[in-house]
Scaffold this motif. Structure first.
Motif, PDB file in Angstrom:
ATOM      1  N   ARG A  71       5.576  17.229  12.276  1.00 46.41           N
ATOM      2  CA  ARG A  71       5.663  15.850  11.907  1.00 46.41           C
ATOM      3  C   ARG A  71       4.691  15.615  10.736  1.00 46.41           C
ATOM      4  NH1 ARG A  71       0.271  14.692  12.993  1.00 46.41           N
ATOM      5  NH2 ARG A  71      -0.571  15.992  14.026  1.00 46.41           N
ATOM      6  N   PRO A  72       4.909  14.244  10.184  1.00 52.35           N
ATOM      7  CA  PRO A  72       4.161  14.098   8.831  1.00 52.35           C
ATOM      8  C   PRO A  72       2.491  14.138   9.193  1.00 52.35           C
ATOM      9  CG  PRO A  72       5.813  12.525   9.095  1.00 52.35           C
ATOM     10  CD  PRO A  72       5.574  13.307  10.444  1.00 52.35           C
ATOM     11  N   ALA A  73       1.826  14.783   8.152  1.00 52.41           N
ATOM     12  CA  ALA A  73       0.431  15.074   8.436  1.00 52.41           C
ATOM     13  C   ALA A  73      -0.252  13.395   8.096  1.00 52.41           C
ATOM     14  CB  ALA A  73      -0.183  16.044   7.227  1.00 52.41           C
ATOM     15  N   VAL A  74       0.507  12.907   7.258  1.00 47.17           N
ATOM     16  CA  VAL A  74       0.231  11.315   6.919  1.00 47.17           C
ATOM     17  C   VAL A  74       1.408  10.455   6.999  1.00 47.17           C
ATOM     18  CG1 VAL A  74      -0.565   9.859   5.069  1.00 47.17           C
ATOM     19  CG2 VAL A  74      -2.060  11.699   5.482  1.00 47.17           C
ATOM     20  N   ASN A  75       1.403   9.497   7.964  1.00 47.17           N
ATOM     21  CA  ASN A  75       2.448   8.739   8.198  1.00 47.17           C
ATOM     22  C   ASN A  75       2.538   7.359   7.970  1.00 47.17           C
ATOM     23  OD1 ASN A  75       5.239   8.424   9.088  1.00 47.17           O
ATOM     24  ND2 ASN A  75       4.721   8.565  11.134  1.00 47.17           N
ATOM     25  N   GLY A 103       6.352   7.116  -0.250  1.00 49.91           N
ATOM     26  CA  GLY A 103       5.469   5.999  -0.781  1.00 49.91           C
ATOM     27  C   GLY A 103       4.703   6.264  -2.023  1.00 49.91           C
ATOM     28  N   ASN A 104       3.863   5.448  -2.437  1.00 53.87           N
ATOM     29  CA  ASN A 104       3.061   5.319  -3.698  1.00 53.87           C
ATOM     30  C   ASN A 104       1.687   4.935  -3.436  1.00 53.87           C
ATOM     31  OD1 ASN A 104       5.025   5.904  -5.777  1.00 53.87           O
ATOM     32  ND2 ASN A 104       6.299   4.230  -4.698  1.00 53.87           N
ATOM     33  N   ILE A 105       0.815   5.426  -4.488  1.00 54.88           N
ATOM     34  CA  ILE A 105      -0.642   5.015  -4.560  1.00 54.88           C
ATOM     35  C   ILE A 105      -0.700   4.349  -6.006  1.00 54.88           C
ATOM     36  CG2 ILE A 105      -3.056   5.739  -4.422  1.00 54.88           C
ATOM     37  CD1 ILE A 105      -2.013   8.147  -2.786  1.00 54.88           C
ATOM     38  N   PHE A 106      -1.422   3.107  -5.660  1.00 58.63           N
ATOM     39  CA  PHE A 106      -1.685   2.557  -7.091  1.00 58.63           C
ATOM     40  C   PHE A 106      -3.139   2.376  -7.284  1.00 58.63           C
ATOM     41  CE2 PHE A 106       2.171   1.185  -5.370  1.00 58.63           C
ATOM     42  CZ  PHE A 106       3.100   1.044  -6.685  1.00 58.63           C
ATOM     43  N   LEU A 107      -3.597   2.727  -8.599  1.00 59.26           N
ATOM     44  CA  LEU A 107      -5.042   2.650  -9.125  1.00 59.26           C
ATOM     45  C   LEU A 107      -5.149   1.695 -10.002  1.00 59.26           C
ATOM     46  CD1 LEU A 107      -8.003   3.320  -9.459  1.00 59.26           C
ATOM     47  CD2 LEU A 107      -6.878   5.292 -10.943  1.00 59.26           C
ATOM     48  N   ASP A 108      -5.640   0.433  -9.712  1.00 54.09           N
ATOM     49  CA  ASP A 108      -5.784  -0.753 -10.558  1.00 54.09           C
ATOM     50  C   ASP A 108      -4.510  -1.384 -10.989  1.00 54.09           C
ATOM     51  OD1 ASP A 108      -8.414  -1.207 -10.377  1.00 54.09           O
ATOM     52  OD2 ASP A 108      -8.843  -0.072 -12.124  1.00 54.09           O
ATOM     53  N   GLY A 109      -3.558  -1.075  -9.738  1.00 51.75           N
ATOM     54  CA  GLY A 109      -1.903  -1.579 -10.099  1.00 51.75           C
ATOM     55  C   GLY A 109      -1.258  -0.425 -10.855  1.00 51.75           C
ATOM     56  N   ASN A 127      -9.641  -0.819  -7.816  1.00 48.20           N
ATOM     57  CA  ASN A 127      -9.107  -0.937  -6.425  1.00 48.20           C
ATOM     58  C   ASN A 127      -7.927   0.114  -6.481  1.00 48.20           C
ATOM     59  OD1 ASN A 127      -6.378  -2.298  -6.739  1.00 48.20           O
ATOM     60  ND2 ASN A 127      -7.879  -3.695  -7.960  1.00 48.20           N
ATOM     61  N   LEU A 128      -7.872   0.496  -4.887  1.00 49.55           N
ATOM     62  CA  LEU A 128      -6.737   1.484  -4.769  1.00 49.55           C
ATOM     63  C   LEU A 128      -5.689   0.830  -3.737  1.00 49.55           C
ATOM     64  CD1 LEU A 128      -8.789   4.811  -3.905  1.00 49.55           C
ATOM     65  CD2 LEU A 128      -6.761   4.419  -5.697  1.00 49.55           C
ATOM     66  N   GLN A 129      -4.421   0.880  -3.755  1.00 50.37           N
ATOM     67  CA  GLN A 129      -3.418   0.564  -2.876  1.00 50.37           C
ATOM     68  C   GLN A 129      -2.678   1.640  -2.265  1.00 50.37           C
ATOM     69  OE1 GLN A 129      -1.352  -2.566  -4.370  1.00 50.37           O
ATOM     70  NE2 GLN A 129      -0.004  -2.706  -2.837  1.00 50.37           N
ATOM     71  N   PHE A 130      -2.561   1.756  -1.250  1.00 51.88           N
ATOM     72  CA  PHE A 130      -1.629   2.812  -0.688  1.00 51.88           C
ATOM     73  C   PHE A 130      -0.409   2.029  -0.086  1.00 51.88           C
ATOM     74  CE2 PHE A 130      -5.883   4.647  -0.141  1.00 51.88           C
ATOM     75  CZ  PHE A 130      -5.636   5.920  -0.363  1.00 51.88           C
ATOM     76  N   ASP A 131       0.621   2.354  -0.584  1.00 50.87           N
ATOM     77  CA  ASP A 131       1.877   1.571  -0.182  1.00 50.87           C
ATOM     78  C   ASP A 131       2.768   2.573   0.379  1.00 50.87           C
ATOM     79  OD1 ASP A 131       3.939  -0.363  -0.042  1.00 50.87           O
ATOM     80  OD2 ASP A 131       4.576  -0.171  -2.136  1.00 50.87           O
TER      81      ASP A 131
END
Ligand code: ATP
Length: 319
Positions: free
Chosen positions: A18-22, A60-66, A3-7
């Motif tokens: 402006r941010p491309a992803v915000n 921010g951070n992205i988590f892959l399997d935590g 699983n993937l988590q975008f934080d």
């Protein structure tokens, strides 16, 4: 399992107004197809490329399997992630077989295992190994190139697939065939798939959930059924063309509106259809047969029931 988590993920390119992803926060479950949908320039590709660290978030951070993916080596991370892009990205000077073998070779697999894997994958994407193994990309149609692209992305058996408008340059008929292929493969392989598209119909056909973006932000993240029936705002409503009831029935899968089988269900005389068929298919079957209910099948087994009332509810709620 992956699983993937975008934080709270953001990316502002140097010099960007402006941010491309915000500030994107969302979770993608293991085995789910999530389609990222939105108008050109809304940040879809940028969000995707942060997952395999072709881009690094500026916040921010992205988590892959935590695990925070910043803690993983980019090369190691990419070996766990299949990546398919619009122009297939095949190496033109390599045969189909060599293209498919790129990741297994990087992973140091023994030669016989690699050769067997090439044949297995070509079979999987419906390209006969005898015919296609030794061809070069220029000797393939656009649709065949994308099939090889998918085989190559699957080669190292990644749990996650990133697909960036993989069928964007393909004619409509072939595109539909390739979408069916993805759904068939997903039934077998159960990958976690992030799929970028700006084609609403493609998104509604493929997605378990759709992440709708606008100006770098997430506007709504929900199932096709909920997006059509409960759009968060006028932008989503218009983007999905939710006013056209017949079109909408053609796009929603039977599985989105069916009810679960009652515990005492015995397979009676109901006509049957696949859980991947559309509600429009279901409606025609009810009209044609006059049956009060349909039995929904997945891999040949009954999984749900559908009546005219369910279909009407979907159509009426969606207006
Ligand atoms: N490498 C880059 N440097 C600077 N700005 C960039 C870069 N890549 C993308 N952008 C900008 O970031 C924004 C988001 O771009 P992105 O490619 O993620 O959009 P998209 O939704 O995938 O669009 P499309 O559907 O047209 O491919 C755009 O304004 C784009 O101009």
């Amino acid at each position: 399992m992956s699983n993937l988590q975008f934080d709270d993920v953001s990316l502002r390119f140097a010099g960007g107004a402006r941010p491309a992803v915000n500030r994107v926060t969302c979770q993608v479950s293991s085995g789910e197809i999530v389609v990222i949908l939105g108008p050109s320039g809304c940040g879809k590709t940028t969000l995707l490329k942060m997952v395999n660290r072709l881009y690094e978030p500026t916040g921010g951070n992205i988590f892959l399997d935590g695990t925070n993916i910043r803690q993983l080596k980019a090369t190691k991370l990419r070996q766990q992630i299949g990546y398919v892009i619009q122009q297939s990205g095949l190496f033109p000077h390599m045969t189909v077989a060599d293209n498919v073998a790129v990741v297994p070779k990087l992973l140091g697999w023994p030669r016989p295992k690699i050769q067997a894997r090439i044949d297995e994958l070509l079979d999987l994407v419906k390209l006969s190994p005898g015919e296609f193994r030794d061809r070069y990309p220029a000797q393939l149609s656009g649709g065949q190139q994308q099939r090889v692209g998918i085989a190559r992305a699957l080669a190292g058996n990644p749990a996650i697939m990133l697909m960036d408008e993989p069928f964007g340059a393909i004619d409509a008929i072939t595109r539909t065939a390739l979408q069916d292929e993805i759904l068939r493969l997903q039934g077998q392989l159960k990958k976690t798939i992030l799929f970028v598209s700006h084609d609403v119909e493609e998104a509604l056909r493929l997605a378990d959930r759709i992440l709708i973006m606008r100006l770098g932000e997430v506007v709504q993240f929900d199932t096709p059924f909920n997006l059509l029936t409960k759009p968060a705002d006028e932008f989503v409503h218009t983007l999905l063309g939710a006013d056209d009831m017949v079109r909408q029935l053609g796009l929603l899968r039977v599985s989105s509106a069916m009810m679960a089988l009652p515990p005492n269900y015995s397979n009676g005389h109901n006509p049957t259809l696949s859980h991947l068929d559309s509600l429009r298919d279901a409606l025609s079957l009810i009209l044609k047969t006059g049956a009060p209910a349909l039995t929904v099948l997945a891999e040949g087994n009954p999984v749900g029931l559908l009546t005219l009332d369910h279909i009407r509810e979907s159509a009426v709620n969606g207006r």
